[in-house]
Design an enzyme around this catalytic site. Sequence first.
Site, mmCIF file in Angstrom:
data_model
loop_
_atom_site.group_PDB
_atom_site.id
_atom_site.type_symbol
_atom_site.label_atom_id
_atom_site.label_comp_id
_atom_site.label_asym_id
_atom_site.label_seq_id
_atom_site.Cartn_x
_atom_site.Cartn_y
_atom_site.Cartn_z
ATOM 1 C CE LYS A 1 -4.406 -0.462 -0.376
ATOM 2 N NZ LYS A 1 -5.355 0.470 -0.985
ATOM 3 C CG ASP A 23 -9.855 -1.952 6.215
ATOM 4 O OD1 ASP A 23 -10.644 -1.652 7.112
ATOM 5 O OD2 ASP A 23 -10.194 -2.108 5.032
HETATM 6 C C1 LIG Z 1 -3.401 -6.287 1.835
HETATM 7 C C2 LIG Z 1 -4.383 -5.608 0.961
HETATM 8 N N1 LIG Z 1 -4.694 -6.182 -0.202
HETATM 9 C C3 LIG Z 1 -5.570 -5.610 -1.040
HETATM 10 C C4 LIG Z 1 -6.193 -4.420 -0.713
HETATM 11 C C5 LIG Z 1 -7.223 -3.878 -1.647
HETATM 12 O O1 LIG Z 1 -6.948 -2.630 -2.175
HETATM 13 P P1 LIG Z 1 -8.134 -1.694 -2.635
HETATM 14 O O2 LIG Z 1 -8.872 -1.253 -1.419
HETATM 15 O O3 LIG Z 1 -7.466 -0.609 -3.364
HETATM 16 O O4 LIG Z 1 -9.038 -2.508 -3.492
HETATM 17 C C6 LIG Z 1 -5.888 -3.790 0.493
HETATM 18 C C7 LIG Z 1 -6.514 -2.527 0.875
HETATM 19 O O5 LIG Z 1 -6.268 -1.960 1.911
HETATM 20 C C8 LIG Z 1 -4.955 -4.400 1.356
HETATM 21 O O6 LIG Z 1 -4.613 -3.852 2.528
#
Ligand SMILES: Cc1ncc(COP(=O)(O)O)c(C=O)c1O
Length: 400
Positions: A79, A122
């Site tokens: 992220k 989150d």
């Molecule tokens: C570990 C992880 N994977 C995938 C995502 C998904 O990203 P997005 O919210 O941009 O769809 C997040 C989002 O916080 C994440 O923390």
Amino acid sequence: MSEKILSGALKCIDNEFASPKMSDGFSSRELDPVRKFHSQLPGYSRTPLHALDGLAKQIGVGKILLKDEDYRFDLNAFKVLGGSFAIAKLLGKKYGLADSDLTLENIKKHIDQPMTFTSATDGNHGRGIAWAAEKLGQKAVIYMPVGTAAERIKNIENLGAEVIVTDCNYDDTVRIAYDTSCNNGWEFIQDTAWEGYTDIPLWIMQGYATIVSESIEQFDEAGLVPTHIILQAGVGSMAGGVLGAFANHYGPGTLTSLIVEPEKADCIYRSGKAGDVVYVSGELDTIMAGLACGEPCTIGWDILKNNATGFFSCDDSLAATGMRILANPVPGDSKVVSGESGAIGIGALYALANHPDGQTVMKHFGLDSNSVVFVLSTEGNTDPVNYQKVVWGGSHSASF
Ligand SMILES: Cc1ncc(COP(=O)(O)O)c(C=O)c1O
């Protein structure tokens, strides 16, 4: 294919609204500065791309290439790529810097007053914002939804940020963070877009293009070209950004792209079914905390609507199964530490290969021994308590 339900595992649909095209903001001119910016950040290195040949054989595909974002800086998740690039672009704009001049040191030199960056998260996005703020010597205030794991809070506080845990879900927490930020004159760096709030989320999505740039380099080194990509979605910013960047390189509609989500927060799946944005509300109660989002990112959704091939809504047990598979590899494959939101792509593949009704879905999406499947493990062990419950304790076992 009409909606296909693999009971106890997942449901999936074709994207009947697809109309593959290049996406605004995802041309080479716009993406080239992204990796250049990340490369000069302290601790930057390419994350590994593992060829899981043993697993590919068991699943019945040619190759599984897994990009392992556990190794992204020292943050255990991808992220930070988005948040750091968006902050750089924002400050570059403020101080009149060209994209080619966006370096940490240069930006730092121009900051002439204390700043506070804020966001809702989150866990992983907020950790990235706190990391970037700390590198710039500035403050971060991070809002987190009710029920956030203690370790995720601690990881952000350890970077010097203030953390405020709300009493509501992710989407309402975003609204609280936005209102507070506006009232205090803070810089709001959110990884989702809505009408009237698009610049920063677009820069965040562009920031994810470093994953694509590195992966293409790694595919080329291995002499491989992907045929399929599996991307997980919370609000859909990451999937949209990564798909937009892949389409820029390989051409729109060239790759089969499958978007996977938790059943309890499957706003992109439902939007895919309706052909327009659909919200999911309530507790969004899934172990895939990073994907527990009910309101799609508008600009991410636009890219997914045009370019995704299919949408999958998955039971939590598939994320848990993916974590266990990656932690206990087939002999010869690398071990991968992958958290709940990271492992769902592998869990979904496992379900397709092993569920009694899975083969028809594999066939439908052209998953066979000629397929080269790209999977993104977006996080490592970001919640050690739950990781151990899943990987050691066997919680959330698959029921098919
Ligand atoms: C570990 C992880 N994977 C995938 C995502 C998904 O990203 P997005 O919210 O941009 O769809 C997040 C989002 O916080 C994440 O923390």
